[in-house]
Design a protein around this motif. Structure first.
Motif, PDB file in Angstrom:
ATOM      1  N   GLN A  79      -9.851  44.415 -27.213  1.00 31.51           N
ATOM      2  CA  GLN A  79      -9.223  44.246 -25.908  1.00 31.51           C
ATOM      3  C   GLN A  79      -8.075  43.262 -26.046  1.00 31.51           C
ATOM      4  N   VAL A  80      -6.932  43.665 -25.529  1.00 32.27           N
ATOM      5  CA  VAL A  80      -5.742  42.822 -25.616  1.00 32.27           C
ATOM      6  C   VAL A  80      -5.870  41.642 -24.657  1.00 32.27           C
ATOM      7  N   GLN A  81      -5.552  40.475 -25.154  1.00 28.99           N
ATOM      8  CA  GLN A  81      -5.533  39.281 -24.307  1.00 28.99           C
ATOM      9  C   GLN A  81      -4.243  38.514 -24.539  1.00 28.99           C
ATOM     10  N   LEU A  82      -3.640  38.085 -23.453  1.00 35.73           N
ATOM     11  CA  LEU A  82      -2.500  37.192 -23.500  1.00 35.73           C
ATOM     12  C   LEU A  82      -2.907  35.925 -22.755  1.00 35.73           C
ATOM     13  N   VAL A  83      -2.768  34.796 -23.411  1.00 37.58           N
ATOM     14  CA  VAL A  83      -3.197  33.533 -22.822  1.00 37.58           C
ATOM     15  C   VAL A  83      -2.047  32.537 -22.863  1.00 37.58           C
ATOM     16  N   GLU A  84      -1.640  32.101 -21.671  1.00 37.22           N
ATOM     17  CA  GLU A  84      -0.560  31.122 -21.575  1.00 37.22           C
ATOM     18  C   GLU A  84      -1.110  29.700 -21.631  1.00 37.22           C
ATOM     19  N   SER A  85      -0.289  28.797 -22.108  1.00 34.45           N
ATOM     20  CA  SER A  85      -0.621  27.374 -22.117  1.00 34.45           C
ATOM     21  C   SER A  85       0.668  26.571 -22.095  1.00 34.45           C
ATOM     22  N   GLY A  86       0.530  25.282 -21.827  1.00 33.57           N
ATOM     23  CA  GLY A  86       1.687  24.396 -21.873  1.00 33.57           C
ATOM     24  C   GLY A  86       2.261  24.002 -20.531  1.00 33.57           C
ATOM     25  N   GLY A  87       1.715  24.551 -19.467  1.00 29.62           N
ATOM     26  CA  GLY A  87       2.208  24.168 -18.153  1.00 29.62           C
ATOM     27  C   GLY A  87       1.761  22.761 -17.784  1.00 29.62           C
ATOM     28  N   GLY A  88       2.274  22.280 -16.667  1.00 26.76           N
ATOM     29  CA  GLY A  88       1.897  20.953 -16.215  1.00 26.76           C
ATOM     30  C   GLY A  88       2.867  20.415 -15.205  1.00 26.76           C
ATOM     31  N   LEU A  89       2.761  19.107 -14.973  1.00 32.79           N
ATOM     32  CA  LEU A  89       3.622  18.411 -14.023  1.00 32.79           C
ATOM     33  C   LEU A  89       4.693  17.643 -14.799  1.00 32.79           C
ATOM     34  N   VAL A  90       5.942  17.821 -14.391  1.00 33.21           N
ATOM     35  CA  VAL A  90       7.047  17.158 -15.085  1.00 33.21           C
ATOM     36  C   VAL A  90       8.076  16.730 -14.049  1.00 33.21           C
ATOM     37  N   GLN A  91       8.787  15.680 -14.350  1.00 36.39           N
ATOM     38  CA  GLN A  91       9.840  15.224 -13.442  1.00 36.39           C
ATOM     39  C   GLN A  91      11.087  16.069 -13.613  1.00 36.39           C
ATOM     40  N   ALA A  92      11.871  16.128 -12.582  1.00 38.71           N
ATOM     41  CA  ALA A  92      13.138  16.861 -12.649  1.00 38.71           C
ATOM     42  C   ALA A  92      13.977  16.319 -13.805  1.00 38.71           C
ATOM     43  N   GLY A  93      14.571  17.254 -14.548  1.00 40.78           N
ATOM     44  CA  GLY A  93      15.335  16.886 -15.722  1.00 40.78           C
ATOM     45  C   GLY A  93      14.528  16.904 -17.000  1.00 40.78           C
ATOM     46  N   GLY A  94      13.227  17.033 -16.881  1.00 35.87           N
ATOM     47  CA  GLY A  94      12.352  17.039 -18.040  1.00 35.87           C
ATOM     48  C   GLY A  94      12.239  18.410 -18.682  1.00 35.87           C
ATOM     49  N   SER A  95      11.369  18.488 -19.687  1.00 36.67           N
ATOM     50  CA  SER A  95      11.195  19.719 -20.466  1.00 36.67           C
ATOM     51  C   SER A  95       9.723  20.046 -20.624  1.00 36.67           C
ATOM     52  N   ARG A 103       7.290  23.222 -22.891  1.00 34.87           N
ATOM     53  CA  ARG A 103       7.293  24.400 -23.760  1.00 34.87           C
ATOM     54  C   ARG A 103       6.024  25.196 -23.481  1.00 34.87           C
ATOM     55  N   LEU A 104       6.200  26.396 -23.004  1.00 43.16           N
ATOM     56  CA  LEU A 104       5.080  27.287 -22.731  1.00 43.16           C
ATOM     57  C   LEU A 104       4.801  28.147 -23.960  1.00 43.16           C
ATOM     58  N   SER A 105       3.530  28.417 -24.175  1.00 37.42           N
ATOM     59  CA  SER A 105       3.112  29.296 -25.260  1.00 37.42           C
ATOM     60  C   SER A 105       2.315  30.459 -24.700  1.00 37.42           C
ATOM     61  N   CYS A 106       2.375  31.571 -25.396  1.00 37.67           N
ATOM     62  CA  CYS A 106       1.611  32.764 -25.026  1.00 37.67           C
ATOM     63  C   CYS A 106       0.978  33.306 -26.291  1.00 37.67           C
ATOM     64  N   ALA A 107      -0.336  33.200 -26.371  1.00 35.35           N
ATOM     65  CA  ALA A 107      -1.054  33.681 -27.545  1.00 35.35           C
ATOM     66  C   ALA A 107      -1.543  35.099 -27.301  1.00 35.35           C
ATOM     67  N   VAL A 108      -1.279  35.970 -28.262  1.00 35.48           N
ATOM     68  CA  VAL A 108      -1.667  37.376 -28.174  1.00 35.48           C
ATOM     69  C   VAL A 108      -2.835  37.629 -29.115  1.00 35.48           C
TER      70      VAL A 108
END
Length: 123
Positions: free
Chosen positions: A1-17, A19-24
């Motif tokens: 079964q195919v799974q895509l799982v995102e990670s890396g989100g969160g709270l950041v201040q304006a102007g910040g950075s 990096r989101l990841s997506c594992a397949v």
């Protein structure tokens, strides 16, 4: 079964950075495209960026062009979204998805979706 799982989100201040990841997992895709989409509260799902699974082409929405960068690893088991100079309008749930067509931004033709990761930008 195919799974895509995102990670890396969160709270950041304006102007910040972030990096989101997506594992397949569950399947190795050999063609098509990996896309990133987002959905803010009360709004529809919006195209953000996509990369052909061969790695030969990328596309971005006008709202993120020059600030975001999409990539995928050489093993074709993950995709990434580097987000720089974030602003409050970037606040949304971000989804990765795989589509059978290489050059489309239409979410309707993306077949496999992750559950999303929340990105919140404070101003």
């Amino acid at each position: 079964q195919v799974q895509l799982v995102e990670s890396g989100g969160g709270l950041v201040q304006a102007g910040g950075s972030l990096r989101l990841s997506c594992a397949v997992s569950g399947r190795t895709f050999s063609s098509g495209a990996m896309g990133w989409f987002r959905q803010a509260p009360g709004k529809g799902r919006e195209f953000v960026a996509r990369i052909t699974w061969s790695g030969s082409g990328t596309a971005y929405s006008d709202s993120v062009k020059g600030r975001f960068a999409i990539s995928r690893d050489s093993a074709k088991t993950a995709a990434y979204l580097q987000m720089n100079n974030l602003n409050a309008e970037d606040t949304a749930v971000y989804y990765c998805a795989h589509g059978r067509f290489a050059y489309t931004e239409n979410p309707a033709v993306y077949d496999y979706w992750g559950r999303g990761t929340q990105v919140t930008v404070s101003s």
